[in-house]
Design a protein around this motif. Sequence first.
Motif, PDB file in Angstrom:
ATOM      1  N   VAL A 159     -15.744  15.870   0.224  1.00 24.46           N
ATOM      2  CA  VAL A 159     -14.851  16.833   0.584  1.00 24.46           C
ATOM      3  C   VAL A 159     -15.470  18.150  -0.015  1.00 24.46           C
ATOM      4  O   VAL A 159     -15.679  18.311  -1.343  1.00 24.46           O
TER       5      VAL A 159
ATOM      6  N   GLY B  88       2.229   3.884   4.185  1.00 25.84           N
ATOM      7  CA  GLY B  88       2.992   3.102   3.430  1.00 25.84           C
ATOM      8  C   GLY B  88       4.416   3.413   2.892  1.00 25.84           C
ATOM      9  O   GLY B  88       5.505   3.010   2.948  1.00 25.84           O
TER      10      GLY B  88
ATOM     11  N   ILE C 218       0.073   7.366   2.046  1.00 26.94           N
ATOM     12  CA  ILE C 218       1.096   8.176   2.993  1.00 26.94           C
ATOM     13  C   ILE C 218       1.831   7.338   3.943  1.00 26.94           C
ATOM     14  O   ILE C 218       3.184   7.374   4.296  1.00 26.94           O
TER      15      ILE C 218
ATOM     16  N   ILE D 137     -16.119  10.345   2.282  1.00 30.56           N
ATOM     17  CA  ILE D 137     -16.085  11.546   2.891  1.00 30.56           C
ATOM     18  C   ILE D 137     -16.282  12.352   1.809  1.00 30.56           C
ATOM     19  O   ILE D 137     -15.930  12.401   0.508  1.00 30.56           O
TER      20      ILE D 137
ATOM     21  N   GLY E  55       0.841  -1.315  -0.023  1.00 25.19           N
ATOM     22  CA  GLY E  55      -0.114  -0.015  -0.002  1.00 25.19           C
ATOM     23  C   GLY E  55       0.924   1.163  -0.045  1.00 25.19           C
ATOM     24  O   GLY E  55       1.606   1.529   1.057  1.00 25.19           O
ATOM     25  N   ALA E  56       0.664   2.025  -1.185  1.00 24.09           N
ATOM     26  CA  ALA E  56       1.474   3.371  -1.259  1.00 24.09           C
ATOM     27  C   ALA E  56       0.898   4.469  -1.184  1.00 24.09           C
ATOM     28  O   ALA E  56       0.881   5.532  -1.785  1.00 24.09           O
TER      29      ALA E  56
ATOM     30  N   TRP F  68      -8.533  -0.736   2.059  1.00 30.21           N
ATOM     31  CA  TRP F  68      -8.763  -2.040   1.654  1.00 30.21           C
ATOM     32  C   TRP F  68      -8.151  -3.015   3.007  1.00 30.21           C
ATOM     33  O   TRP F  68      -8.057  -4.140   2.661  1.00 30.21           O
TER      34      TRP F  68
ATOM     35  N   GLY G 143      -4.728   0.983   4.043  1.00 31.56           N
ATOM     36  CA  GLY G 143      -5.824   2.309   3.848  1.00 31.56           C
ATOM     37  C   GLY G 143      -7.468   1.350   4.149  1.00 31.56           C
ATOM     38  O   GLY G 143      -7.490   0.418   4.706  1.00 31.56           O
TER      39      GLY G 143
ATOM     40  N   VAL H 134      -2.090  -6.821  -4.566  1.00 31.23           N
ATOM     41  CA  VAL H 134      -1.677  -8.125  -3.691  1.00 31.23           C
ATOM     42  C   VAL H 134      -2.854  -8.938  -3.557  1.00 31.23           C
ATOM     43  O   VAL H 134      -3.868  -8.470  -3.241  1.00 31.23           O
TER      44      VAL H 134
ATOM     45  N   GLU I 177       1.755  -1.227  -4.871  1.00 29.85           N
ATOM     46  CA  GLU I 177       0.321  -0.496  -5.067  1.00 29.85           C
ATOM     47  C   GLU I 177      -0.536  -1.123  -5.896  1.00 29.85           C
ATOM     48  O   GLU I 177      -0.045  -1.306  -7.098  1.00 29.85           O
TER      49      GLU I 177
ATOM     50  N   ARG J  89      -3.924  19.005   3.925  1.00 28.31           N
ATOM     51  CA  ARG J  89      -4.221  18.370   5.251  1.00 28.31           C
ATOM     52  C   ARG J  89      -3.981  19.143   6.457  1.00 28.31           C
ATOM     53  O   ARG J  89      -2.776  20.144   6.081  1.00 28.31           O
TER      54      ARG J  89
ATOM     55  N   TYR K 138     -12.425   7.424   4.833  1.00 27.92           N
ATOM     56  CA  TYR K 138     -11.781   7.373   6.225  1.00 27.92           C
ATOM     57  C   TYR K 138     -11.797   5.915   6.350  1.00 27.92           C
ATOM     58  O   TYR K 138     -12.982   5.197   5.890  1.00 27.92           O
TER      59      TYR K 138
ATOM     60  N   PHE L 151      -2.868  11.844   8.557  1.00 27.87           N
ATOM     61  CA  PHE L 151      -1.863  12.521   7.645  1.00 27.87           C
ATOM     62  C   PHE L 151      -0.774  13.173   8.637  1.00 27.87           C
ATOM     63  O   PHE L 151       0.520  12.951   8.189  1.00 27.87           O
TER      64      PHE L 151
ATOM     65  N   CYS M 183     -13.244  11.064  -0.718  1.00 24.72           N
ATOM     66  CA  CYS M 183     -12.120  10.722  -0.051  1.00 24.72           C
ATOM     67  C   CYS M 183     -12.664   9.479   0.868  1.00 24.72           C
ATOM     68  O   CYS M 183     -13.856   9.482   1.030  1.00 24.72           O
TER      69      CYS M 183
ATOM     70  N   HIS N 215      -2.739   7.964  -7.696  1.00 22.81           N
ATOM     71  CA  HIS N 215      -4.321   7.834  -7.855  1.00 22.81           C
ATOM     72  C   HIS N 215      -5.299   8.606  -6.872  1.00 22.81           C
ATOM     73  O   HIS N 215      -4.520   9.127  -5.713  1.00 22.81           O
TER      74      HIS N 215
ATOM     75  N   GLU O 281      -0.368  -2.953  -9.288  1.00 22.91           N
ATOM     76  CA  GLU O 281       0.040  -4.303  -8.981  1.00 22.91           C
ATOM     77  C   GLU O 281      -0.638  -4.816  -7.588  1.00 22.91           C
ATOM     78  O   GLU O 281      -0.154  -4.542  -6.503  1.00 22.91           O
TER      79      GLU O 281
HETATM   80  C1  LIG Z   1     -11.025  14.177   3.194  1.00 21.29           C
HETATM   81  C2  LIG Z   1      -9.941  13.731   4.123  1.00 21.29           C
HETATM   82  C3  LIG Z   1      -9.551  14.750   5.114  1.00 21.29           C
HETATM   83  C4  LIG Z   1      -8.585  14.500   5.913  1.00 21.29           C
HETATM   84  N1  LIG Z   1      -7.873  15.459   6.646  1.00 21.29           N
HETATM   85  C5  LIG Z   1      -6.898  15.151   7.298  1.00 21.29           C
HETATM   86  C6  LIG Z   1      -6.329  16.093   8.100  1.00 21.29           C
HETATM   87  O1  LIG Z   1      -6.851  17.500   7.876  1.00 21.29           O
HETATM   88  N2  LIG Z   1      -5.166  16.036   8.782  1.00 21.29           N
HETATM   89  C7  LIG Z   1      -4.689  14.799   8.902  1.00 21.29           C
HETATM   90  O2  LIG Z   1      -3.756  14.481   9.736  1.00 21.29           O
HETATM   91  N3  LIG Z   1      -5.427  13.654   8.289  1.00 21.29           N
HETATM   92  C8  LIG Z   1      -6.600  13.945   7.635  1.00 21.29           C
HETATM   93  N4  LIG Z   1      -7.053  12.791   6.841  1.00 21.29           N
HETATM   94  C9  LIG Z   1      -6.603  11.616   7.102  1.00 21.29           C
HETATM   95  C10 LIG Z   1      -5.529  11.034   6.325  1.00 21.29           C
HETATM   96  O3  LIG Z   1      -5.415  11.692   4.949  1.00 21.29           O
HETATM   97  C11 LIG Z   1      -5.473   9.463   6.264  1.00 21.29           C
HETATM   98  O4  LIG Z   1      -5.340   8.970   7.593  1.00 21.29           O
HETATM   99  C12 LIG Z   1      -4.173   8.988   5.522  1.00 21.29           C
HETATM  100  O5  LIG Z   1      -4.329   9.441   4.210  1.00 21.29           O
HETATM  101  C13 LIG Z   1      -4.203   7.447   5.383  1.00 21.29           C
HETATM  102  O6  LIG Z   1      -3.523   7.040   4.766  1.00 21.29           O
HETATM  103  P1  LIG Z   1      -2.989   5.284   4.296  1.00 21.29           P
HETATM  104  O7  LIG Z   1      -1.887   5.185   3.716  1.00 21.29           O
HETATM  105  O8  LIG Z   1      -3.680   4.527   5.479  1.00 21.29           O
HETATM  106  O9  LIG Z   1      -4.066   5.029   3.310  1.00 21.29           O
HETATM  107  P2  LIG Z   1      -4.320   5.155   1.720  1.00 21.29           P
HETATM  108  O10 LIG Z   1      -3.862   6.452   1.320  1.00 21.29           O
HETATM  109  O11 LIG Z   1      -5.681   4.598   1.270  1.00 21.29           O
HETATM  110  O12 LIG Z   1      -3.287   4.118   1.227  1.00 21.29           O
HETATM  111  C14 LIG Z   1      -3.419   2.877   1.056  1.00 21.29           C
HETATM  112  C15 LIG Z   1      -3.000   2.258   0.116  1.00 21.29           C
HETATM  113  O13 LIG Z   1      -3.096   0.755  -0.327  1.00 21.29           O
HETATM  114  C16 LIG Z   1      -3.361   0.370  -1.519  1.00 21.29           C
HETATM  115  N5  LIG Z   1      -3.681  -1.085  -1.411  1.00 21.29           N
HETATM  116  C17 LIG Z   1      -4.763  -1.317  -0.761  1.00 21.29           C
HETATM  117  N6  LIG Z   1      -4.966  -2.689  -0.878  1.00 21.29           N
HETATM  118  C18 LIG Z   1      -3.826  -3.223  -1.763  1.00 21.29           C
HETATM  119  C19 LIG Z   1      -3.573  -4.498  -2.374  1.00 21.29           C
HETATM  120  N7  LIG Z   1      -4.311  -5.490  -2.135  1.00 21.29           N
HETATM  121  N8  LIG Z   1      -2.688  -4.555  -3.168  1.00 21.29           N
HETATM  122  C20 LIG Z   1      -1.827  -3.414  -3.303  1.00 21.29           C
HETATM  123  N9  LIG Z   1      -1.965  -2.141  -2.667  1.00 21.29           N
HETATM  124  C21 LIG Z   1      -3.205  -2.039  -2.223  1.00 21.29           C
HETATM  125  C22 LIG Z   1      -4.383   1.456  -1.768  1.00 21.29           C
HETATM  126  O14 LIG Z   1      -4.515   1.460  -3.275  1.00 21.29           O
HETATM  127  C23 LIG Z   1      -3.789   2.663  -1.295  1.00 21.29           C
HETATM  128  O15 LIG Z   1      -3.123   3.454  -2.175  1.00 21.29           O
HETATM  129  C24 LIG Z   1      -7.840  13.179   5.966  1.00 21.29           C
HETATM  130  C25 LIG Z   1      -8.607  11.937   4.975  1.00 21.29           C
HETATM  131  C26 LIG Z   1      -9.771  12.349   4.346  1.00 21.29           C
HETATM  132  C27 LIG Z   1     -10.208  11.176   3.524  1.00 21.29           C
END
Ligand SMILES: Cc1cc2nc3c(=O)[nH]c(=O)nc-3n(C[C@H](O)[C@H](O)[C@H](O)COP(=O)(O)OP(=O)(O)OC[C@H]3O[C@@H](n4cnc5c(N)ncnc54)[C@H](O)[C@@H]3O)c2cc1C
Length: 395
Positions: free
Chosen positions: A227, A20, A18, A225, A15-16, A206, A204, A176, A38, A54, A324, A354, A322, A44, A174
Amino acid sequence: MAVPSSAVFDCIVLGAGIQGSFTAYHLAKNHKKTLLLEQFPLPHSRGSSHGQTRIIRRAYAEGFYTDMMEESYQLWAKLEKESGLKLYRKTGLVVIAPSGNEEFQTICKNMEERHLSWEPLTQEQFKQKCPGFVLKPGEVVCCEHDGGVLSADKALRAVQEQFQKMGGVIRDGEKVKHIKPGQVVTVTTTSGIFEAERLVITAGPWAQKVLSLLGLEVPLKTLRINVCYWKEKTPGTSGLLETFPTFLGVNLNGEEHEVYGLPSQEYPGLFKICFHGGNEADPEERELQDKPNQIEDIQILCRFISQYLPGLHPKPAVIEQCMYTSTPDCNFILDYHPLHKNIVIGSGFSGHGFKLSPLVGKILCDLSIGKQPSHDLKPFHIGRFKTPTMQRKEP
Ligand SMILES: Cc1cc2nc3c(=O)[nH]c(=O)nc-3n(C[C@H](O)[C@H](O)[C@H](O)COP(=O)(O)OP(=O)(O)OC[C@H]3O[C@@H](n4cnc5c(N)ncnc54)[C@H](O)[C@@H]3O)c2cc1C
């Protein structure tokens, strides 16, 4: 870098987003040969980390997040230095709440106890700072001076670039499909098979789908969400362009939830004002299905805008999507898989992960390579969910 469709790594990060990407960056800093996988072609907008802005703040009711932000700010500054990019804009963060609000009082207490740079503001002082904002009698305000805005898309790109500069490998587009745990973990994607001593899962929205490949169920909810961006009734006349604060509204208008806003950045003249919550939705089926004026959280925002920001048009000009991924207590999961100690999980960032991502990545890396993390991880243990929905099965 071209990598054959079967290769051995020290660590694979799934997962790429923020979280990962920062995990992979820290693993590479620790000289680990790391593969970041990713499912979608990068960049994406299907997960949680896309978009331009953020909020970053230390103002938290949970003191452990306030404490963690100290190191997170330092790590953001380090990435800015390495990449030569400005990622953090200091605007100050205003918190607004009804009089006697417990969360507001705890936020102020936490900032006071830690000698942070903050001040309570009278309604008169706030009015001078932000004349376009209309508060209700008795509502209280404070300002955390170091709060501000992170450039999210730029940050994601920057951390991935730094990772690659250190020799890290990204394979995007790609997905998983299968994970075989063991002393060596085997990860099968749509186009290859990879092996590594360690795996970190940062999937994230998933996450539940991926964790179920390992027989693990955790009580995660994925929320869609909306936005929303709002424009002035008469462009350039409300004075908001010059004075609009980065703000957090806690339980305003008798609502349980929070509303937050950021100064104009993505769309010239439009302000990002959002509801901190949404409706449950599958990440694969998250498109806006209802008519915007029938969606409850947008209705709440429309009421908020007409009462608190009367210079803005009370209908959103732009609505983006977006996701959560929320835990029942809205705290993160940063832990080992209960049965496989070489598999680490980072999940449940509950719409506020974030700002902490540089530190989350460092913690997940430390867990993975057996280093002592710099913070107490008790609030983030996976075992706190003693619900029947959490089952641990051998795959
Ligand atoms: C509208 C909105 C506003 C926000 N505002 C704030 C803020 O103001 N301040 C703050 O601190 N935080 C904020 N956040 C929260 C913050 O953005 C998230 O906590 C953070 O982006 C989560 O990142 P992540 O890497 O866990 O998830 P993601 O960015 O979703 O990354 C997970 C990745 O895993 C990949 N993946 C999943 N399954 C597979 C698989 N089987 N094989 C390969 N790849 C896979 C996905 O495609 C995805 O790219 C906000 C979030 C949203 C939606």
